[in-house]
Motif scaffolding. Structure first.
Motif, PDB file in Angstrom:
ATOM      1  N   LEU A   1       3.817  -5.312   1.442  1.00 13.57           N
ATOM      2  CA  LEU A   1       2.706  -6.276   1.490  1.00 13.57           C
ATOM      3  C   LEU A   1       1.794  -5.968   2.685  1.00 13.57           C
ATOM      4  CD1 LEU A   1       1.366  -8.940   0.442  1.00 13.57           C
ATOM      5  CD2 LEU A   1       2.853 -10.166   2.035  1.00 13.57           C
TER       6      LEU A   1
ATOM      7  N   ILE B   1      -6.225  -1.301  -2.412  1.00 16.15           N
ATOM      8  CA  ILE B   1      -7.056  -2.394  -1.910  1.00 16.15           C
ATOM      9  C   ILE B   1      -7.947  -1.852  -0.792  1.00 16.15           C
ATOM     10  CG2 ILE B   1      -6.961  -4.618  -0.698  1.00 16.15           C
ATOM     11  CD1 ILE B   1      -4.425  -5.161  -2.445  1.00 16.15           C
TER      12      ILE B   1
ATOM     13  N   GLY C   1      -0.868  -4.428   0.541  1.00 15.60           N
ATOM     14  CA  GLY C   1      -1.442  -5.646  -0.042  1.00 15.60           C
ATOM     15  C   GLY C   1      -0.765  -6.076  -1.326  1.00 15.60           C
ATOM     16  N   TYR C   2       0.319  -5.401  -1.685  1.00 17.39           N
ATOM     17  CA  TYR C   2       1.133  -5.785  -2.845  1.00 17.39           C
ATOM     18  C   TYR C   2       2.591  -5.892  -2.390  1.00 17.39           C
ATOM     19  CZ  TYR C   2      -2.725  -3.731  -5.627  1.00 17.39           C
ATOM     20  OH  TYR C   2      -3.937  -3.415  -6.177  1.00 17.39           O
ATOM     21  N   CYS C   3       3.280  -6.934  -2.843  1.00 19.44           N
ATOM     22  CA  CYS C   3       4.719  -7.001  -2.555  1.00 19.44           C
ATOM     23  C   CYS C   3       5.453  -5.879  -3.290  1.00 19.44           C
ATOM     24  CB  CYS C   3       5.291  -8.350  -3.008  1.00 19.44           C
ATOM     25  SG  CYS C   3       4.835  -9.714  -1.936  1.00 19.44           S
TER      26      CYS C   3
END
Lengths: 353, 202
Positions: B121, B174, B125-127
């Motif tokens: 994350l 991102i 920006g992503y788990c």
């Protein structure tokens, strides 16, 4: 209106026609990216809805929150940033494609409603970190709600029906609704937690039959940390097994899901159980195909199954497509993004297509 | 001894989760974790209703609080509107903040979760993303996933994705400005410090 009808109104939900600000699922973009592509095509193309994806939006942090590594205040502020983007882009209806996210957005909005000091704290954090402000959404809708609402319209556009082409028999569908769709806030889901209708309601208009089974409301077994930690995965497979054992006596032709995680687990654990125990859950030993609602809709609308991404499923879907009479080109299955052949997966000893 | 009850009381999830439990056990009957592990949500309520700080410490240092799968089915079923899943969220937070999680096998597994899910994350920006699901760590994913993983850019983009690309689409990268905002949120809200603390096993 009679007493009985008033009672059922508690299980309905108002679903606007948009415009929608779309937020994605990090689980679905990982395991079934084509399902997202098809969903957006169905919503914007077939249904002509205004759905906008702002590429600046991030993961909602829901997996981190439910695995207890992301604090509540952080999650609330990340969600506030998504809402800030929505406001900046001029949208008011939040369209959520992940069930974990859907539960969490509703949870955070509920917290802000009952604890205004938390809303103010989140505003302060967001302003301090990014200089942004945000407005609360007018509605929070799950993408499966939209497909449910337009199920009859979509049925009119479909090239295929959920019917066995040879015998004319309606296909038997069992559904699995993700826990966080309605178990946290039953009023936010169509049919609530008791009478989930969001998937089963698709069967009849699309030509099939929805079959109830005893463990229909049981969790798929994700369990967040219980799956993500290798040592704990017995929890996850055990619960998928409970569900699959309960489905099998009904001889379903397919399993339908509205949660990207559940879709993947019910698919992959069939492989694992077959490898460990030699147990498969259909008569032919191939496993029960597991589709998400948007994958099924796209298939019936006549989209290329390999554009939908069905080659990414472990339980192969050809048997289902053959039953329906869906035309497909098997030679395209293992082509890459430039049409190049990229090799094929090693065949498992079980679940052979 | 730390006043654990005071820490729990400051968490709205604890206050909202425990209203007036009558120990009927419906939560235990419906609980997937109770069917698999030595875990009984009814007992969690029993212990917490005693308001005993020493017992609470024992619970916070035990494996027990880590067995819940967060399905939140307990919330749907409780006739008194309790939510044991929320109580668990608050117990876990206090266990992590006070370091008591390090005393249990299940608790120490948070170190891996912080490094993987929290780390992803903070970095991307992503788990979760495709790169994280390494087949060696996920044999249950089967040979199809192994093939997907080896060819993830070609397979993802074949299905309309945008693997590590800019702009919209599945698996997109991102943009730097958005990542900078996300990282500022993590810093400001204490998320970064929390993930780093757990990652180091502190």
């Amino acid at each position: 209106m009679g007493e009985e009808k008033r009672y059922w109104r508690d299980y309905q939900k108002d679903i606007p026609d948009g415009p929608f600000f779309y937020v994605r699922s990090c689980i679905r973009q990982t395991f079934t990216p084509g399902a997202e592509t098809m969903l957006l095509k169905i919503l914007t193309g077939y249904l002509g809805l205004d759905v906008y994806e702002d590429p600046r939006h991030t993961c909602c942090s829901g997996i981190g929150y439910h695995t207890d590594v992301v604090p509540l205040e952080t999650t609330m502020t990340i969600i506030a940033r998504q809402l800030s983007l929505m406001q900046e882009d001029g949208y008011e209806n939040l369209l959520v494609s992940c069930v974990t996210s859907f539960g969490l957005y509703n949870e955070v909005l509920d917290i802000w409603h009952h604890f205004p000091e938390k809303l103010e704290q989140t505003r302060r954090y967001l302003r301090e970190a990014t200089g942004r402000d945000f407005a609360l959404p007018k509605a929070v809708i799950h993408t499966s709600d939209i497909v449910y609402k337009h199920r009859s319209r979509l049925a009119g556009m479909m090239k295929y029906r959920m019917v066995d082409r040879q015998s004319g028999r309606p296909l038997r569908m069992v559904d699995h609704v993700g826990c966080h769709y309605a178990k946290i806030f039953p009023a936010k889901g169509i049919g609530g937690a008791e009478f989930p209708q969001v998937l089963s309601g698709l069967a009849a208009p699309w030509g099939g039959i929805s079959v109830d089974y005893s463990e229909r409301r049981h969790c798929c077994g994700f369990g967040f940390r219980q799956y993500l930690l290798k040592d704990n995965r017995s929890y996850s497979v055990s619960h998928s097994k409970v569900k699959l054992e309960s489905m099998a006596p009904h001889h379903p032709d397919l399993i339908l899901t509205n949660c990207p995680g559940c879709c993947m687990f019910l698919d992959r654990w069939q492989y694992t159980i077959a490898e460990i125990e030699g147990r498969t859950y259909d008569d032919a030993g191939r496993g029960i195909p597991v589709l998400s609602y948007e994958e099924l809709a796209a298939l019936l609308l006549g989209e290329n199954p390999w554009d939908i991404g069905l080659q990414m499923h472990q339980v192969q879907v050809e048997s289902l497509m053959d039953k329906i009479g869906i035309e497909y080109d098997a030679s395209q299955k293992y082509l890459g993004d430039r049409g190049q052949y990229i090799g094929c997966p090693q065949k498992p000893d079980v679940l052979l297509a | 001894m730390t006043d654990y009850l005071k820490l729990l009381d400051s968490d709205l999830r604890f206050r909202e989760g425990l209203n007036a439990c009558m120990n009927c056990g419906i939560c235990t009957a419906i609980c997937p974790a109770a069917a698999i592990f030595d875990y009984d949500p009814r007992k969690i309520c029993l212990i917490m209703q005693k308001r005993d700080n020493a017992l609470t410490e024992q619970l916070l240092a035990s494996d027990t609080i880590w067995f819940c799968g967060q399905c939140l089915g307990c919330r749907t079923r409780c006739p008194r509107n309790n939510t044991v899943g929320y109580i668990i969220q608050s117990l876990r937070r206090v266990s992590l903040e006070t370091g008591l999680y390090l005393r249990s096998d299940q608790g120490r597994k948070q170190i891996d979760l912080a490094r993987n899910i929290g780390g992803n994350l903070m970095k991307k920006g992503y788990c979760v993303d495709m790169d994280l699901v390494v087949p060696e760590m996920h044999p249950e994913q089967g040979p199809v996933w192994e093939w997907v993983y080896e060819n993830r850019q070609a397979v993802c983009n074949r299905c309309g994705g945008n693997y590590h690309g800019s702009g919209p689409g599945a698996q997109r990268t991102i943009d730097p400005q958005s990542m900078s905002e996300l990282q500022a949120i993590l810093r400001t809200t204490g998320g970064e410090a929390f993930i780093n603390k757990l990652s180091k096993g502190e």
